[in-house]
Scaffold this active site. Sequence first.
Site, PDB file in Angstrom:
ATOM      1  N   ASP A  12       0.820  -1.208   0.000  1.00 58.30           N
ATOM      2  CA  ASP A  12       0.000   0.000   0.000  1.00 58.30           C
ATOM      3  C   ASP A  12       0.855   1.260   0.000  1.00 58.30           C
ATOM      4  OD1 ASP A  12      -2.355   1.476   0.065  1.00 58.30           O
ATOM      5  OD2 ASP A  12      -2.411   1.514   2.249  1.00 58.30           O
ATOM      6  N   HIS A  29       3.301   3.830  -8.849  1.00 57.70           N
ATOM      7  CA  HIS A  29       3.140   2.393  -9.108  1.00 57.70           C
ATOM      8  C   HIS A  29       4.392   1.819  -9.778  1.00 57.70           C
ATOM      9  CE1 HIS A  29      -0.965   2.469  -7.788  1.00 57.70           C
ATOM     10  NE2 HIS A  29      -1.330   3.327  -8.718  1.00 57.70           N
ATOM     11  N   LEU A 122      10.794 -20.831  -5.287  1.00 57.04           N
ATOM     12  CA  LEU A 122       9.872 -19.871  -4.682  1.00 57.04           C
ATOM     13  C   LEU A 122       8.577 -19.861  -5.467  1.00 57.04           C
ATOM     14  CD1 LEU A 122       9.138 -17.410  -2.821  1.00 57.04           C
ATOM     15  CD2 LEU A 122      10.193 -15.950  -4.582  1.00 57.04           C
TER      16      LEU A 122
END
Length: 224
Positions: A12, A29, A122
Amino acid sequence: MNPLNHVAIIMDGNGRWGLKNKNSRNLGHSEGLKVVEYIIQETIKKKIKFLTLFAFSTENWKRPSYEINYLLNLLEKFLKEKAKKFSKEDIKLKIIGKKKFSNKLNKLLTEAEKKTSNNKKLQINLALNYGSKDELIHAVKHISKKKEAINQKNFEKYLFTKNIPDPDILIRTGNHNRLSNFLLWQLAYSEIFFIKKLWPDFNIQDYRKIIYKFKKIKRNFGNI
């Protein structure tokens, strides 16, 4: 020392960072995506097997169309650049949420999942068009349709996170102390770290400190 298998992150603050530093939410962003890069690498170094990133929520469709388009174009670029790299680095990509995007983006998402499906080092779970309440309703509908016994084991078979262990840690940046409809079922026993920094300011040292704190926490799971 607590074993650490799964980290979930609500990334956030990108838009607010962009307005403050670049006078553009969209550029925030882009900066946030750079942080994702080194968090992935640090997660691998720490030998953590699962990383879940809240990238686009069901509520994000309420944002202005220019910002939505920028975010989805950023995602397309990310997939095109990283799919081959993920394969080389033994990283698996899994999408949680509903693929209700353009045909082009849906195809890229499906191809990236397919190309990386056998990778083991991963697993990155990318939460896209994801909302936990929507996920829970989805599970209820399916378990009812199958007429299976309603219990935890059966219910979890119909979550988007099927076969993914619950997060040990949730990290939320951006100075908001809430879950925002993210993994409400799965976070029942997660250790939650709310961070004041906006996501583009979050760094490796911040991440390492959280991991260190987690490993020292006494986790009771209802016991004494």
